[in-house]
Design a protein around this motif. Structure first.
Motif, PDB file in Angstrom:
ATOM      1  N   ASP A 134      81.394   3.134 -30.615  1.00 24.61           N
ATOM      2  CA  ASP A 134      80.244   3.939 -30.204  1.00 24.61           C
ATOM      3  C   ASP A 134      79.541   4.565 -31.417  1.00 24.61           C
ATOM      4  O   ASP A 134      80.199   5.015 -32.353  1.00 24.61           O
ATOM      5  N   GLU A 135      78.248   4.606 -31.372  1.00 26.17           N
ATOM      6  CA  GLU A 135      77.406   5.261 -32.376  1.00 26.17           C
ATOM      7  C   GLU A 135      77.678   4.791 -33.805  1.00 26.17           C
ATOM      8  O   GLU A 135      77.453   5.536 -34.761  1.00 26.17           O
ATOM      9  N   ALA A 136      78.141   3.574 -33.966  1.00 26.70           N
ATOM     10  CA  ALA A 136      78.474   3.063 -35.299  1.00 26.70           C
ATOM     11  C   ALA A 136      77.279   3.089 -36.242  1.00 26.70           C
ATOM     12  O   ALA A 136      77.438   3.294 -37.442  1.00 26.70           O
ATOM     13  N   PHE A 137      76.068   2.918 -35.717  1.00 29.99           N
ATOM     14  CA  PHE A 137      74.871   2.887 -36.551  1.00 29.99           C
ATOM     15  C   PHE A 137      73.860   3.962 -36.161  1.00 29.99           C
ATOM     16  O   PHE A 137      72.715   3.922 -36.601  1.00 29.99           O
ATOM     17  N   SER A 138      74.251   4.920 -35.351  1.00 31.42           N
ATOM     18  CA  SER A 138      73.283   5.927 -34.896  1.00 31.42           C
ATOM     19  C   SER A 138      72.856   6.817 -36.059  1.00 31.42           C
ATOM     20  O   SER A 138      73.642   7.152 -36.933  1.00 31.42           O
ATOM     21  N   GLY A 139      71.592   7.150 -36.082  1.00 25.66           N
ATOM     22  CA  GLY A 139      71.063   8.029 -37.110  1.00 25.66           C
ATOM     23  C   GLY A 139      70.876   7.391 -38.472  1.00 25.66           C
ATOM     24  O   GLY A 139      70.625   8.078 -39.456  1.00 25.66           O
ATOM     25  N   VAL A 140      71.001   6.069 -38.549  1.00 19.46           N
ATOM     26  CA  VAL A 140      70.759   5.372 -39.811  1.00 19.46           C
ATOM     27  C   VAL A 140      69.250   5.116 -39.880  1.00 19.46           C
ATOM     28  O   VAL A 140      68.769   4.020 -39.598  1.00 19.46           O
ATOM     29  N   GLY A 141      68.513   6.155 -40.224  1.00 24.30           N
ATOM     30  CA  GLY A 141      67.056   6.174 -40.093  1.00 24.30           C
ATOM     31  C   GLY A 141      66.289   5.140 -40.878  1.00 24.30           C
ATOM     32  O   GLY A 141      65.203   4.738 -40.485  1.00 24.30           O
ATOM     33  N   ASN A 142      66.821   4.649 -41.992  1.00 27.36           N
ATOM     34  CA  ASN A 142      66.116   3.661 -42.807  1.00 27.36           C
ATOM     35  C   ASN A 142      66.587   2.232 -42.561  1.00 27.36           C
ATOM     36  O   ASN A 142      66.149   1.323 -43.259  1.00 27.36           O
ATOM     37  N   LEU A 143      67.465   2.042 -41.578  1.00 28.57           N
ATOM     38  CA  LEU A 143      67.964   0.699 -41.286  1.00 28.57           C
ATOM     39  C   LEU A 143      66.828  -0.153 -40.736  1.00 28.57           C
ATOM     40  O   LEU A 143      66.276   0.124 -39.677  1.00 28.57           O
ATOM     41  N   SER A 144      66.468  -1.185 -41.483  1.00 28.21           N
ATOM     42  CA  SER A 144      65.362  -2.041 -41.057  1.00 28.21           C
ATOM     43  C   SER A 144      65.840  -3.393 -40.551  1.00 28.21           C
ATOM     44  O   SER A 144      65.134  -4.062 -39.808  1.00 28.21           O
ATOM     45  N   LYS A 145      67.054  -3.808 -40.949  1.00 29.19           N
ATOM     46  CA  LYS A 145      67.547  -5.115 -40.530  1.00 29.19           C
ATOM     47  C   LYS A 145      69.041  -5.038 -40.257  1.00 29.19           C
ATOM     48  O   LYS A 145      69.795  -4.463 -41.038  1.00 29.19           O
ATOM     49  N   LEU A 146      69.457  -5.628 -39.142  1.00 31.27           N
ATOM     50  CA  LEU A 146      70.863  -5.684 -38.766  1.00 31.27           C
ATOM     51  C   LEU A 146      71.174  -7.065 -38.228  1.00 31.27           C
ATOM     52  O   LEU A 146      70.519  -7.536 -37.294  1.00 31.27           O
ATOM     53  N   VAL A 147      72.155  -7.726 -38.826  1.00 26.83           N
ATOM     54  CA  VAL A 147      72.603  -9.029 -38.355  1.00 26.83           C
ATOM     55  C   VAL A 147      74.003  -8.833 -37.791  1.00 26.83           C
ATOM     56  O   VAL A 147      74.939  -8.497 -38.517  1.00 26.83           O
ATOM     57  N   LEU A 148      74.119  -9.035 -36.466  1.00 28.85           N
ATOM     58  CA  LEU A 148      75.395  -8.863 -35.770  1.00 28.85           C
ATOM     59  C   LEU A 148      76.146 -10.190 -35.734  1.00 28.85           C
ATOM     60  O   LEU A 148      75.533 -11.257 -35.836  1.00 28.85           O
ATOM     61  N   PRO A 149      77.475 -10.155 -35.551  1.00 22.23           N
ATOM     62  CA  PRO A 149      78.244 -11.398 -35.455  1.00 22.23           C
ATOM     63  C   PRO A 149      77.876 -12.178 -34.196  1.00 22.23           C
ATOM     64  O   PRO A 149      77.268 -11.638 -33.271  1.00 22.23           O
ATOM     65  N   LYS A 150      78.283 -13.439 -34.159  1.00 22.21           N
ATOM     66  CA  LYS A 150      77.914 -14.315 -33.041  1.00 22.21           C
ATOM     67  C   LYS A 150      78.560 -13.891 -31.720  1.00 22.21           C
ATOM     68  O   LYS A 150      77.963 -14.055 -30.663  1.00 22.21           O
ATOM     69  N   HIS A 151      79.783 -13.384 -31.770  1.00 24.95           N
ATOM     70  CA  HIS A 151      80.510 -13.011 -30.552  1.00 24.95           C
ATOM     71  C   HIS A 151      81.120 -11.625 -30.747  1.00 24.95           C
ATOM     72  O   HIS A 151      81.773 -11.372 -31.754  1.00 24.95           O
ATOM     73  N   ILE A 152      80.917 -10.761 -29.777  1.00 26.75           N
ATOM     74  CA  ILE A 152      81.482  -9.415 -29.830  1.00 26.75           C
ATOM     75  C   ILE A 152      82.236  -9.162 -28.531  1.00 26.75           C
ATOM     76  O   ILE A 152      81.688  -9.367 -27.447  1.00 26.75           O
ATOM     77  N   ASP A 153      83.490  -8.715 -28.652  1.00 30.10           N
ATOM     78  CA  ASP A 153      84.264  -8.360 -27.470  1.00 30.10           C
ATOM     79  C   ASP A 153      83.832  -7.011 -26.914  1.00 30.10           C
ATOM     80  O   ASP A 153      83.805  -6.811 -25.710  1.00 30.10           O
ATOM     81  N   TYR A 154      83.515  -6.071 -27.801  1.00 29.02           N
ATOM     82  CA  TYR A 154      83.063  -4.750 -27.348  1.00 29.02           C
ATOM     83  C   TYR A 154      81.980  -4.247 -28.278  1.00 29.02           C
ATOM     84  O   TYR A 154      82.135  -4.260 -29.508  1.00 29.02           O
ATOM     85  N   PHE A 155      80.886  -3.798 -27.682  1.00 27.22           N
ATOM     86  CA  PHE A 155      79.782  -3.207 -28.432  1.00 27.22           C
ATOM     87  C   PHE A 155      79.531  -1.833 -27.837  1.00 27.22           C
ATOM     88  O   PHE A 155      79.093  -1.697 -26.702  1.00 27.22           O
ATOM     89  N   GLY A 156      79.834  -0.786 -28.596  1.00 24.17           N
ATOM     90  CA  GLY A 156      79.809   0.591 -28.110  1.00 24.17           C
ATOM     91  C   GLY A 156      78.442   1.118 -27.723  1.00 24.17           C
ATOM     92  O   GLY A 156      77.410   0.491 -27.958  1.00 24.17           O
ATOM     93  N   SER A 157      78.466   2.295 -27.157  1.00 27.14           N
ATOM     94  CA  SER A 157      77.240   2.913 -26.657  1.00 27.14           C
ATOM     95  C   SER A 157      76.478   3.636 -27.768  1.00 27.14           C
ATOM     96  O   SER A 157      77.050   4.025 -28.783  1.00 27.14           O
ATOM     97  N   SER A 158      75.210   3.794 -27.561  1.00 21.38           N
ATOM     98  CA  SER A 158      74.305   4.577 -28.422  1.00 21.38           C
ATOM     99  C   SER A 158      74.347   4.161 -29.886  1.00 21.38           C
ATOM    100  O   SER A 158      74.171   4.984 -30.779  1.00 21.38           O
ATOM    101  N   ASN A 159      74.536   2.887 -30.138  1.00 22.27           N
ATOM    102  CA  ASN A 159      74.638   2.420 -31.517  1.00 22.27           C
ATOM    103  C   ASN A 159      73.335   2.493 -32.290  1.00 22.27           C
ATOM    104  O   ASN A 159      73.351   2.503 -33.518  1.00 22.27           O
ATOM    105  N   PHE A 160      72.211   2.539 -31.617  1.00 31.14           N
ATOM    106  CA  PHE A 160      70.940   2.557 -32.323  1.00 31.14           C
ATOM    107  C   PHE A 160      70.171   3.840 -32.088  1.00 31.14           C
ATOM    108  O   PHE A 160      68.986   3.922 -32.386  1.00 31.14           O
TER     109      PHE A 160
END
Length: 189
Positions: A134-160
């Motif tokens: 959860d919230e792994a990337f929250s508040g990363v205000g200058n993040l312009s690009k994110l490449v996620l893996p092809k398969h995710i078993d769990y993707f937490g809430s409010s990450n963006f």
């Protein structure tokens, strides 16, 4: 204001720097493997230098501990060993981590791992990562690009939450999670 500990320590125990209000900067020496609740009621710590020998690290019990700068030899130390902490600036090998590549040695990204790391611009996550907390990337205000893996078993809430990501590459499959996944503000998905 600054503490540099001597070599030879393996564990720094609970309360080691309790109520050290004047402590601003600390360097943890090579060889230290465990840090347990050392900054209880230390509100002015701004900079921590951690060795890659850390296997377990909790700075302030079960409360989040926010610092300005953390210095690491590799990103694996941050992702595998540190809990309940976030930093505005993460330095890897003395370079500000603006562009992060999460290596194949990592299988999960803990909750709040990069929360409020305002200087990160791009993150590329290897396909070995199957869990993003959860919230792994929250508040990363200058993040312009994110490449996620092809398969995710769990993707937490409010990450963006609190981000203005312009470009994101989504996984082919996500088995669970995705609560509070907001797409507003994206240019490319």
């Amino acid at each position: 204001n600054t503490i540099t500990l001597l070599e030879g320590l393996k564990i720094i125990g609970s309360g080691a720097f309790r109520n050290c209000d004047n402590l601003v900067e600390i360097t943890i020496p090579n060889g230290v493997e465990k840090i347990d609740n050392i900054f209880f009621q230390c509100d002015n710590v701004e900079k921590i230098v951690l060795p890659d020998t850390i296997k377990s690290c909790r700075f302030n019990g079960y409360e989040n501990f926010e610092i300005t700068e953390i210095y690491l030899e590799n990103i694996e130390t941050w992702l595998n060993s540190v809990d309940f902490c976030y930093a505005s600036k993460i330095y890897v090998n003395n370079q500000l981590a603006e562009y992060l590549i999460i290596p194949e040695t990592i299988t999960q990204i803990r909750s709040e791992a990069f929360k409020n790391c305002s200087f990160i611009r791009e993150i590329f996550i290897s396909d070995s990562v199957t869990y993003i907390g959860d919230e792994a990337f929250s508040g990363v205000g200058n993040l312009s690009k994110l490449v996620l893996p092809k398969h995710i078993d769990y993707f937490g809430s409010s990450n963006f939450y609190g981000n203005e990501i312009q470009n994101i590459t989504l996984p082919e499959t996500i088995n669970s999670g995705m609560e509070n996944f907001y797409f507003n503000g994206f240019d490319t998905i």
